[in-house]
Design an enzyme around this catalytic site. Structure first.
Site, PDB file in Angstrom:
ATOM      1  N   LYS A   1       1.555  -7.131  12.110  1.00 39.48           N
ATOM      2  CA  LYS A   1       1.982  -8.087  13.153  1.00 39.48           C
ATOM      3  C   LYS A   1       0.896  -9.134  13.316  1.00 39.48           C
ATOM      4  O   LYS A   1      -0.290  -8.860  13.101  1.00 39.48           O
ATOM      5  CB  LYS A   1       2.186  -7.362  14.489  1.00 39.48           C
ATOM      6  CG  LYS A   1       3.110  -8.104  15.427  1.00 39.48           C
ATOM      7  CD  LYS A   1       4.564  -7.898  15.045  1.00 39.48           C
ATOM      8  CE  LYS A   1       5.513  -8.622  15.954  1.00 39.48           C
ATOM      9  NZ  LYS A   1       6.904  -8.257  15.643  1.00 39.48           N
TER      10      LYS A   1
ATOM     11  N   ASP B   1      14.722   1.971   5.882  1.00 38.77           N
ATOM     12  CA  ASP B   1      14.506   2.039   4.430  1.00 38.77           C
ATOM     13  C   ASP B   1      14.174   0.685   3.824  1.00 38.77           C
ATOM     14  O   ASP B   1      14.775   0.275   2.825  1.00 38.77           O
ATOM     15  CB  ASP B   1      15.747   2.613   3.721  1.00 38.77           C
ATOM     16  CG  ASP B   1      15.722   4.127   3.728  1.00 38.77           C
ATOM     17  OD1 ASP B   1      14.608   4.698   3.784  1.00 38.77           O
ATOM     18  OD2 ASP B   1      16.807   4.737   3.716  1.00 38.77           O
TER      19      ASP B   1
END
Ligand code: NAD
Length: 478
Positions: free
Chosen positions: A113, A106
């Site tokens: 990345k 959450d």
């Protein structure tokens, strides 16, 4: 496993394909629009760059990447890997894992990345700084970094120093941007970082495994008792994640019997003290030879020792079709990203070994990065407003209880009760809560979905469904 399949796995192994396989396994159990699932599955933006740096009078061309997997929430978030083995497939896989990881814990980010094809071990600090600053400039040029756009963090081969260079470079380009330091997390505390970020991933690994070990019926199936105390642990990789995970297990009363690094694996049936080993490693740049330990083989040997809990904390593809059958641990906690291939996983699950998947277990880093980002946006340290108030309130309560009861408690007890929380206390508390809730949700999904029998499929299903609902709420797919 058939020889042909083994060869196939070695020759064609794609980390991103592994992630797609895990996605498909889980998506079968979900009832979302197939086109929406297709949108979630693949990477939204892939930026491959090449830039020159001049070091010691010589020009070197550096290859690097930034991949934003999903923009369903912004900013996107994910570490920057510094390794000579970095490639596009790997960065895409890691970016996808970040999307699922953020959804599971959450944290309101999409996944991303970065990767720079360089070996930090053989680079001088000056060269690393040049490369990191130039990489950041390339990201700025293409709008791939910013507090509301894409926020990098440390990963394999990088740490607070590199993040400080990223923040400083970004701030130089945007001197009037009040939130500039929120463009990256994992910074040193003096540069806008947060107390507890360094150990966050290892601590999250510990909290996650501890939670998994708290269910008696699950532990009964593995032939283990509940709790961490007295368990034997093996760790692959003594870097940021591996060291801190080992230390938290050790401090909780587990015995870390085996540890491996690039130079080999060491074993001690009485347990290895991670702090003492880290000091040895800093001095010798190796773990082999650590006093009291036995050298049991190469870096992979620690994966195959007799133990209760195995923590691979180095790199991907470490447990595969070739060595999975030799793993003797009862539970594997994936601290690294993708340490087990799908072929390896089949064998491990077939042998009754429990696998706690990376997309949940190593999410402590991004969770605390989220806290750091919030701290940067609010421009105030956690605990600054309430620490003294809580301490005074606790003092009054203790006084009232002592007066009413006519009994006094010791000075040490008073100090423990009266102390208000500082930033690290709050970070640990937020991380512990996050890991417990996330594990409970994944386990519940596994228990409540017919056909899902492993935590990875449950974790992917949980994550994909959260991302899908997010897209559905945007009204794009009515
Ligand atoms: P790191 O660079 O701090 O440490 C990795 C260590 O593993 C190094 O000491 C290296 O020498 C060692 N190593 C490399 N190959 C090995 C092998 N074959 N056997 C044994 N040791 C080996 O990196 P890190 O930040 O600890 O990251 C480790 C893993 O955790 C990576 O997969 C990374 O993506 C993942 N991860 C890191 C973070 C984070 O916050 N740093 C967060 C989530 C996931």
């Amino acid at each position: 496993m058939a020889v042909v399949e083994k060869l196939e796995e070695k020759r064609e192994h794609s980390f991103f394909d592994d992630v797609l396989k895990y996605f498909d396994n889980a998506a079968k159990f979900l009832d979302h629009d197939p086109q929406l699932l297709e949108q979630i599955k693949y990477c939204n933006s892939v930026y491959r760059m090449r830039f020159p740096v001049k070091c010691d009078g010589e020009i070197e061309v550096i290859e690097a990447y930034r991949v934003e997997h999903s923009h369903h929430k912004l900013p996107t978030k994910g570490g920057i890997r510094f390794s000579i083995h970095v490639n596009q497939d790997e960065v895409m896989a890691l970016a996808a894992l970040m999307t699922y990881k953020c959804a599971i814990v959450d944290v309101p980010f999409g996944g991303a990345k970065g990767g720079i094809k360089v070996s930090p071990r053989t680079c001088t600090p000056e060269k690393l700084e040049k490369i990191t600053r130039r990489y950041t400039t390339e990201l700025i040029k293409k709008n791939f970094i910013g507090p509301g756009i894409d926020v990098p963090a440390p990963d394999y081969g990088s740490g607070p120093q590199e993040m400080a260079w990223v923040a400083d470079t970004y701030s130089t380009f945007y001197p009037n941007e009040l939130n500039a330091v929120a463009c990256v997390t994992g910074k040193p505390v003096a540069q806008g970082g947060i107390a507890g970020r360094t150990e966050a991933t290892g601590l999250g690994v510990f909290y996650g495994v501890r939670q998994a070990c708290s269910y008696k019926e699950d532990m009964d199936k593995l032939g283990m008792t509940t709790g961490i105390e007295g368990k034997t642990v093996a760790v692959q990789g003594m870097g940021n994640v591996g060291y801190w995970a080992a230390k938290f297990f050790h401090d909780a009363g587990a015995k870390v019997v085996a540890i491996s690094e690039w130079d080999g694996s060491i074993y001690n049936t009485d347990g290895i003290d991670p702090e003492a080993l880290l000091a040895y490693k800093k001095e010798k740049n190796a773990v082999v030879g650590f006093p009291g330990s036995t050298h049991i083989g190469g870096p992979g040997a620690a994966l195959e020792v007799e133990c209760d809990i195995l923590i691979p904390a180095a790199l991907e593809n470490q447990i595969n079709g070739d060595n999975a059958a030799n793993v003797k641990a009862k539970l594997i906690g994936e601290a690294a990203n993708g340490p087990i291939t799908p072929a390896g996983e089949q064998i491990l699950l077939g042998n009754g070994i429990m696998i706690i998947p990376d997309i949940f277990l190593n999410a402590g880093g991004v969770t605390v990065s989220y806290f750091e980002w919030l701290k940067n946006l609010s421009h105030v340290r956690f605990g600054r407003m309430e620490k003294r108030y809580s301490a005074n309130m606790n003092h009054n309560i203790v006084q009232a209880i002592q007066e009413a009861s006519g009994k006094t408690i010791t000075a040490a007890q008073i100090a423990m009760i009266e102390r208000g929380p500082d930033e690290r206390d709050l970070v640990y508390s937020g991380l512990e809560e996050t890991m417990i809730n996330a594990y409970t949700a994944i386990r519940n999904r596994m228990m409540n979905t017919e056909g899902i029998n492993d935590l990875r499929t449950a974790a992917f299903a949980e994550a994909i469904s959260k991302v899908a609902v997010s897209y559905e709420n945007l009204g794009i797919f009515p």
